[in-house]
Design a protein around this motif. Sequence first.
Motif, PDB file in Angstrom:
ATOM      1  N   GLU A  70       7.400  -3.509   3.186  1.00  0.00           N
ATOM      2  CA  GLU A  70       6.613  -3.594   1.952  1.00  0.00           C
ATOM      3  C   GLU A  70       5.165  -3.197   2.203  1.00  0.00           C
ATOM      4  OE1 GLU A  70       7.117  -7.569   0.498  1.00  0.00           O
ATOM      5  OE2 GLU A  70       9.098  -7.152  -0.318  1.00  0.00           O
ATOM      6  N   ARG A  71       4.583  -3.706   3.275  1.00  0.00           N
ATOM      7  CA  ARG A  71       3.187  -3.373   3.587  1.00  0.00           C
ATOM      8  C   ARG A  71       3.028  -1.891   3.912  1.00  0.00           C
ATOM      9  NH1 ARG A  71      -0.331  -7.950   4.811  1.00  0.00           N
ATOM     10  NH2 ARG A  71       0.621  -9.618   3.600  1.00  0.00           N
ATOM     11  N   CYS A  72       3.983  -1.328   4.642  1.00  0.00           N
ATOM     12  CA  CYS A  72       3.917   0.109   4.957  1.00  0.00           C
ATOM     13  C   CYS A  72       3.970   0.944   3.681  1.00  0.00           C
ATOM     14  CB  CYS A  72       5.061   0.514   5.875  1.00  0.00           C
ATOM     15  SG  CYS A  72       4.883  -0.064   7.559  1.00  0.00           S
ATOM     16  N   ILE A  73       4.841   0.580   2.763  1.00  0.00           N
ATOM     17  CA  ILE A  73       4.955   1.309   1.501  1.00  0.00           C
ATOM     18  C   ILE A  73       3.671   1.169   0.694  1.00  0.00           C
ATOM     19  CG2 ILE A  73       6.154   1.355  -0.721  1.00  0.00           C
ATOM     20  CD1 ILE A  73       8.719   0.553   0.910  1.00  0.00           C
ATOM     21  N   LEU A  74       3.125  -0.044   0.630  1.00  0.00           N
ATOM     22  CA  LEU A  74       1.881  -0.262  -0.111  1.00  0.00           C
ATOM     23  C   LEU A  74       0.730   0.545   0.483  1.00  0.00           C
ATOM     24  CD1 LEU A  74       2.098  -4.079  -0.829  1.00  0.00           C
ATOM     25  CD2 LEU A  74       2.196  -2.245  -2.519  1.00  0.00           C
ATOM     26  N   LYS A  75       0.621   0.568   1.810  1.00  0.00           N
ATOM     27  CA  LYS A  75      -0.440   1.340   2.458  1.00  0.00           C
ATOM     28  C   LYS A  75      -0.279   2.830   2.160  1.00  0.00           C
ATOM     29  CE  LYS A  75      -1.298  -1.879   6.240  1.00  0.00           C
ATOM     30  NZ  LYS A  75      -1.167  -2.122   7.673  1.00  0.00           N
ATOM     31  N   TYR A  76       0.944   3.310   2.207  1.00  0.00           N
ATOM     32  CA  TYR A  76       1.205   4.717   1.910  1.00  0.00           C
ATOM     33  C   TYR A  76       0.806   5.055   0.474  1.00  0.00           C
ATOM     34  CZ  TYR A  76       3.765   9.021   0.974  1.00  0.00           C
ATOM     35  OH  TYR A  76       4.081  10.300   0.585  1.00  0.00           O
ATOM     36  N   LYS A 107      -2.217   7.574  -1.022  1.00  0.00           N
ATOM     37  CA  LYS A 107      -1.906   8.679  -1.927  1.00  0.00           C
ATOM     38  C   LYS A 107      -2.543   8.493  -3.297  1.00  0.00           C
ATOM     39  CE  LYS A 107       0.508  10.929   0.994  1.00  0.00           C
ATOM     40  NZ  LYS A 107       0.052  12.193   1.527  1.00  0.00           N
ATOM     41  N   GLY A 108      -3.272   7.371  -3.484  1.00  0.00           N
ATOM     42  CA  GLY A 108      -3.957   7.135  -4.747  1.00  0.00           C
ATOM     43  C   GLY A 108      -3.051   6.696  -5.882  1.00  0.00           C
TER      44      GLY A 108
END
Length: 60
Positions: free
Chosen positions: A47-53, A57-58
């Motif tokens: 979840e954190r990796c997806i949120l950071k990505y 990407k804005g």
Amino acid sequence: MSIEKLAKFFRNKTKIISIKLNPELLKLLDETLKEDKEYSSRNEFFERCILKYLEEKGKL
């Protein structure tokens, strides 16, 4: 909104997905997460990796 606040917001609003990972990679990830203790679970890590990505990407 910070990633931590977004992670708390999304934590109880989950959906089950299935992904294919190399078994050796998964084992290494689990061992690293267990030692690191930065994330409480594999799910929190993803979840954190997806949120950071998405933040990079804005999209958030």
